[in-house]
Design a protein around this motif. Sequence first.
Motif, PDB file in Angstrom:
ATOM      1  N   VAL A 175      -0.301 127.864 -36.190  1.00  0.00           N
ATOM      2  CA  VAL A 175       1.049 127.913 -36.294  1.00  0.00           C
ATOM      3  C   VAL A 175       1.645 127.386 -35.274  1.00  0.00           C
ATOM      4  O   VAL A 175       1.831 127.796 -33.869  1.00  0.00           O
ATOM      5  CB  VAL A 175       1.703 129.366 -36.468  1.00  0.00           C
ATOM      6  CG1 VAL A 175       3.275 129.427 -36.623  1.00  0.00           C
ATOM      7  CG2 VAL A 175       1.160 129.973 -37.676  1.00  0.00           C
ATOM      8  N   ILE A 176       2.329 125.899 -35.291  1.00  0.00           N
ATOM      9  CA  ILE A 176       2.920 125.199 -34.165  1.00  0.00           C
ATOM     10  C   ILE A 176       4.242 125.720 -33.887  1.00  0.00           C
ATOM     11  O   ILE A 176       4.723 125.401 -32.858  1.00  0.00           O
ATOM     12  CB  ILE A 176       2.589 123.693 -34.583  1.00  0.00           C
ATOM     13  CG1 ILE A 176       1.021 123.436 -34.643  1.00  0.00           C
ATOM     14  CG2 ILE A 176       3.222 122.830 -33.319  1.00  0.00           C
ATOM     15  CD1 ILE A 176       1.092 121.874 -35.074  1.00  0.00           C
ATOM     16  N   GLY A 177       5.037 126.267 -35.007  1.00  0.00           N
ATOM     17  CA  GLY A 177       6.316 126.542 -34.779  1.00  0.00           C
ATOM     18  C   GLY A 177       7.121 125.233 -34.547  1.00  0.00           C
ATOM     19  O   GLY A 177       7.138 124.321 -35.473  1.00  0.00           O
ATOM     20  N   ASP A 178       8.288 125.577 -33.508  1.00  0.00           N
ATOM     21  CA  ASP A 178       9.119 124.385 -33.230  1.00  0.00           C
ATOM     22  C   ASP A 178       8.567 123.441 -32.485  1.00  0.00           C
ATOM     23  O   ASP A 178       9.303 122.477 -31.906  1.00  0.00           O
ATOM     24  CB  ASP A 178      10.510 124.967 -33.085  1.00  0.00           C
ATOM     25  CG  ASP A 178      10.492 125.935 -31.631  1.00  0.00           C
ATOM     26  OD1 ASP A 178       9.569 125.996 -30.960  1.00  0.00           O
ATOM     27  OD2 ASP A 178      11.624 126.357 -31.487  1.00  0.00           O
ATOM     28  N   GLY A 179       7.382 123.686 -31.925  1.00  0.00           N
ATOM     29  CA  GLY A 179       6.732 123.087 -30.782  1.00  0.00           C
ATOM     30  C   GLY A 179       6.920 123.165 -29.486  1.00  0.00           C
ATOM     31  O   GLY A 179       6.476 122.689 -28.432  1.00  0.00           O
ATOM     32  N   THR A 180       7.718 124.354 -29.154  1.00  0.00           N
ATOM     33  CA  THR A 180       8.287 124.702 -27.762  1.00  0.00           C
ATOM     34  C   THR A 180       7.521 125.894 -27.528  1.00  0.00           C
ATOM     35  O   THR A 180       7.546 125.924 -26.188  1.00  0.00           O
ATOM     36  CB  THR A 180       9.620 125.089 -27.651  1.00  0.00           C
ATOM     37  OG1 THR A 180      10.079 126.009 -28.672  1.00  0.00           O
ATOM     38  CG2 THR A 180      10.706 123.847 -28.044  1.00  0.00           C
ATOM     39  N   ASP A 181       6.527 126.429 -28.065  1.00  0.00           N
ATOM     40  CA  ASP A 181       5.676 127.464 -27.603  1.00  0.00           C
ATOM     41  C   ASP A 181       4.437 127.291 -27.767  1.00  0.00           C
ATOM     42  O   ASP A 181       4.088 126.368 -28.487  1.00  0.00           O
ATOM     43  CB  ASP A 181       6.307 128.881 -28.202  1.00  0.00           C
ATOM     44  CG  ASP A 181       7.671 129.439 -28.111  1.00  0.00           C
ATOM     45  OD1 ASP A 181       8.352 129.401 -26.897  1.00  0.00           O
ATOM     46  OD2 ASP A 181       8.262 129.784 -29.091  1.00  0.00           O
ATOM     47  N   VAL A 182       3.359 128.011 -27.233  1.00  0.00           N
ATOM     48  CA  VAL A 182       2.088 128.119 -27.270  1.00  0.00           C
ATOM     49  C   VAL A 182       1.763 128.087 -28.903  1.00  0.00           C
ATOM     50  O   VAL A 182       2.163 129.247 -29.458  1.00  0.00           O
ATOM     51  CB  VAL A 182       1.433 128.969 -26.541  1.00  0.00           C
ATOM     52  CG1 VAL A 182      -0.172 128.800 -26.628  1.00  0.00           C
ATOM     53  CG2 VAL A 182       1.736 128.723 -25.117  1.00  0.00           C
ATOM     54  N   PRO A 183       1.126 127.314 -29.553  1.00  0.00           N
ATOM     55  CA  PRO A 183       0.435 127.627 -31.023  1.00  0.00           C
ATOM     56  C   PRO A 183       0.056 128.754 -31.096  1.00  0.00           C
ATOM     57  O   PRO A 183      -0.819 129.244 -30.249  1.00  0.00           O
ATOM     58  CB  PRO A 183       0.023 126.360 -31.195  1.00  0.00           C
ATOM     59  CG  PRO A 183       0.112 125.380 -30.275  1.00  0.00           C
ATOM     60  CD  PRO A 183       0.754 126.006 -28.880  1.00  0.00           C
ATOM     61  N   LEU A 184       0.052 129.395 -32.299  1.00  0.00           N
ATOM     62  CA  LEU A 184      -0.926 130.839 -32.703  1.00  0.00           C
ATOM     63  C   LEU A 184      -1.861 130.176 -33.616  1.00  0.00           C
ATOM     64  O   LEU A 184      -1.614 129.707 -34.815  1.00  0.00           O
ATOM     65  CB  LEU A 184       0.102 131.763 -33.411  1.00  0.00           C
ATOM     66  CG  LEU A 184      -0.553 132.841 -34.034  1.00  0.00           C
ATOM     67  CD1 LEU A 184      -1.295 133.753 -32.927  1.00  0.00           C
ATOM     68  CD2 LEU A 184       0.328 133.811 -34.979  1.00  0.00           C
ATOM     69  N   THR A 185      -2.983 130.504 -33.314  1.00  0.00           N
ATOM     70  CA  THR A 185      -4.383 130.179 -34.108  1.00  0.00           C
ATOM     71  C   THR A 185      -4.688 131.431 -34.797  1.00  0.00           C
ATOM     72  O   THR A 185      -5.129 132.475 -34.263  1.00  0.00           O
ATOM     73  CB  THR A 185      -5.278 129.561 -33.060  1.00  0.00           C
ATOM     74  OG1 THR A 185      -4.775 128.237 -32.653  1.00  0.00           O
ATOM     75  CG2 THR A 185      -6.529 129.105 -34.116  1.00  0.00           C
ATOM     76  N   ILE A 186      -5.218 131.270 -35.999  1.00  0.00           N
ATOM     77  CA  ILE A 186      -5.675 132.543 -36.901  1.00  0.00           C
ATOM     78  C   ILE A 186      -6.887 131.860 -37.290  1.00  0.00           C
ATOM     79  O   ILE A 186      -6.966 130.801 -38.019  1.00  0.00           O
ATOM     80  CB  ILE A 186      -4.779 132.900 -37.765  1.00  0.00           C
ATOM     81  CG1 ILE A 186      -3.222 133.296 -37.317  1.00  0.00           C
ATOM     82  CG2 ILE A 186      -5.203 134.027 -38.689  1.00  0.00           C
ATOM     83  CD1 ILE A 186      -1.987 133.485 -38.324  1.00  0.00           C
ATOM     84  N   ALA A 187      -8.058 132.582 -37.155  1.00  0.00           N
ATOM     85  CA  ALA A 187      -9.263 132.230 -37.522  1.00  0.00           C
ATOM     86  C   ALA A 187     -10.325 133.324 -37.844  1.00  0.00           C
ATOM     87  O   ALA A 187      -9.940 134.492 -37.877  1.00  0.00           O
ATOM     88  CB  ALA A 187      -9.968 131.263 -36.505  1.00  0.00           C
ATOM     89  N   GLY A 188     -11.313 132.771 -38.478  1.00  0.00           N
ATOM     90  CA  GLY A 188     -12.433 134.162 -38.853  1.00  0.00           C
ATOM     91  C   GLY A 188     -12.151 134.989 -39.885  1.00  0.00           C
ATOM     92  O   GLY A 188     -11.563 134.587 -40.866  1.00  0.00           O
TER      93      GLY A 188
END
Length: 809
Positions: A347-360
């Motif tokens: 989840v990159i969002g609007d590009g101003t925050d650290v992306p959220l990675t969902i895995a596993g």
Amino acid sequence: MEFASTHVYNYDNSDEECVSDEELEHGMTLSDDEDSSDEDLGPAYDNLRGASSAVEVTDADVVEKDADPVYDNAEEARYTEIPGSSSLVSTKKRRHDELPPPPPPAPRLTLAAMPLGEATAHVSANKKGKERSSMKKVSHWRSAPPLGGSSHAEGKKWRRADTNVVSIRFNTLTSPSNMHTGDPVYCRSCQAALSHLGKITTQGGDQVWLCEFCGENNMVDLMPEEIPQKDDVTFMLQPAPTTTASGNSGTDKSLVIFVVDISGSMCVTTEVPGKVKLRGTERLHRLNRSFNELREDQHLPREPRNVTFISRLQGVQAAVDYQLSEMEREFSSRRVALVAFNNEVEVIGDGTDVPLTIAGDKLKDKDVLKKAGSELSLPKSVKETRKALSEKLFELEEGGSTALGPALLVAVSMASQCVGSKVIICTDGAANVGVGRLDLVGDELRQESELFYSEVGQMAADKGVSVSVISIKGTDCKMVELGKVADTTGGQVNIVDPLKLTQEFGNILSEAIIATNVTATFLLHKGLYIRHESSQDSKATRNIGNVTGESEITFEYGVRKQPKKHQPPKEDVIPEEQESLRSRGSLAEAGPSTASGSNATKTAPDIDKLTELPFQLQITYTDLEGAQAMRVLTQAKPITKDRDVAEKNMNVNVLGAHTAKQSALLALEGEYGAARMNVHMNQRLVSRHSKSHVASRPAYKKFFSSIKPLETRIHQQVRSERDTRGTTYSDEEDADAEEDDNIRNEDRLLLKTASEGDVAGGSAPPQFKKKQKGILAALKKRSRRAECSDDMAKDIYEAVRAPSKGFKD
């Protein structure tokens, strides 16, 4: 409301028409006496002819003219002995490149050299063959027997189409008219709302409203200004809270989420003439130079040099970046987010925050995914995030699998925070990681995935979120399942060339949601009933969800049959096997003799004594400012028992949209036969009108060219079933299906029990017959959905969305 005719056609009994086997085999065509010039039919038909001409041919297409064999049955025709050869050659349908070379001609005997009996038989056979050959050229319009007559011709009987159709467009919801004070007044029996057609009398000092729909007396207490005076009024049910999204008076702060596939297959390239400089290719150029430090020519001999190879991901990046620039210029307050997925969800969002990675394992947990999406902060306006988001976009790289299901759920959960949001998915493959996997084998697992997409679609619709799906041309992403989400939420479905994504994104973004939580209730006089609904009532309610200015639905209604004179009225008990067919329109009947549900009466009213009938549409909706309202449209239409009068004043646009929508919905249910019959019956209806009204000829050609692609696609799928299985998933669901390998063991056992029947009674118990039909219907739907190609799914979902204005010439 827009009607397919100025009159209600009040028939005594529905007519039947016969569609010959020959007509069904040839598909939808123009009759002999109709002008079939290609330039008149438009580009849609030209493209279709180009596509279908290469699909398949029969051996009969290349058989020598004077040697046409005549077969008494299909099994005999399947394999025939070549004269002068001991081998058998299949006469099944093949492609041109699969046809074997023609056998050498066998020596022929003259009639003089034949014995008298053989010569007589030979002449008779040749004569019979010529007669059958000439029959093939007969226009399919002549294949139907005379109305009311009997015929022994092979084919299917179907209810003759009529003009009892109504279309509802939702574009007017943006401008409510005749705002009415107070609450609507409903009939206590049928729930019709009091309208300008209502007649209020005074009885003993009390006001009494005699409902024009069901005849119920309702006690009311109204001031003159509380009685509606117009045919279109709007009631405010709940005022709007503060504006949170795009409203009629507010700034467009809606949310757009691009969900981009970055799996390994997105690196597949397309050759483009010329040297095209793309943003984000600098890293790739540096990598190439590191492997070729001497800058040597690495082209193969005769390999084109003045070309550029653009990957699918590069096409998506360029299209999304263009839309970002357009939104920054035109809708600077709109918010945009980016979600990328392969074997993980980022989840990159609007590009101003650290992306959220969902895995596993998180990708398999729906609750975790929902929570992750709903807890994400909403993006800032695109004018603030344009640069950062664009940089993140071009940093994406291909690789990995396809966690499409988890990415979709996260995006919808995030978009649910803002009514009127859009989620746009761009993918080139079927989901194969986490929830919603579409590569699973086995009915239970496949049904679990189908249920997942149904739940996500309903969740999005409830929250006012629209989901659109774009797949890359030449790929397979199981569009029939993903398209269900788009259809439920008012989104679009399309398959495009990766180089044309910019235009497609623009089309989706330009079609704004104008209302959410839309519900349409259609009410008829109790002498009528609504076709194609689970209950044959005079009232039907559809939950539409999100609507745009292009959204449109249709209803088809029938006339309840009257009890015969000198006979007591009978309760309307519809056998199970007939109820299923009637709901698909395949039985020619005048309709049930009683109403059901809220309109229940002992006998059907005699509408022959009336000169006009009322119609009412109640639309409840929530606008984008949060206000809840109900719009009530009420009209009265004159009645005629003359079919010619009803067809004379036909609206081909409404009939075209209804034909497309109803046939597409039947196809989604696996009812290919019913879908095609619906097309053929309505084509005959519009053709009759065009022959007697020259001015409507262009409208008929538009009808033909618009409906033909869908009918051809369904026809080709049926042929494919016949070629691969030897038979089709029959619409009649024959009893031999218990031997089908596609049926689960437990279902086969049930079918076996049902077919063996009750030993004591000698016939199958009714509950087993009902269960058997249910199993076979479910098998047909399940099998056909599994085999539905992306191209066919796209055509079906486009037909479901077909607007009546698209049939204007």
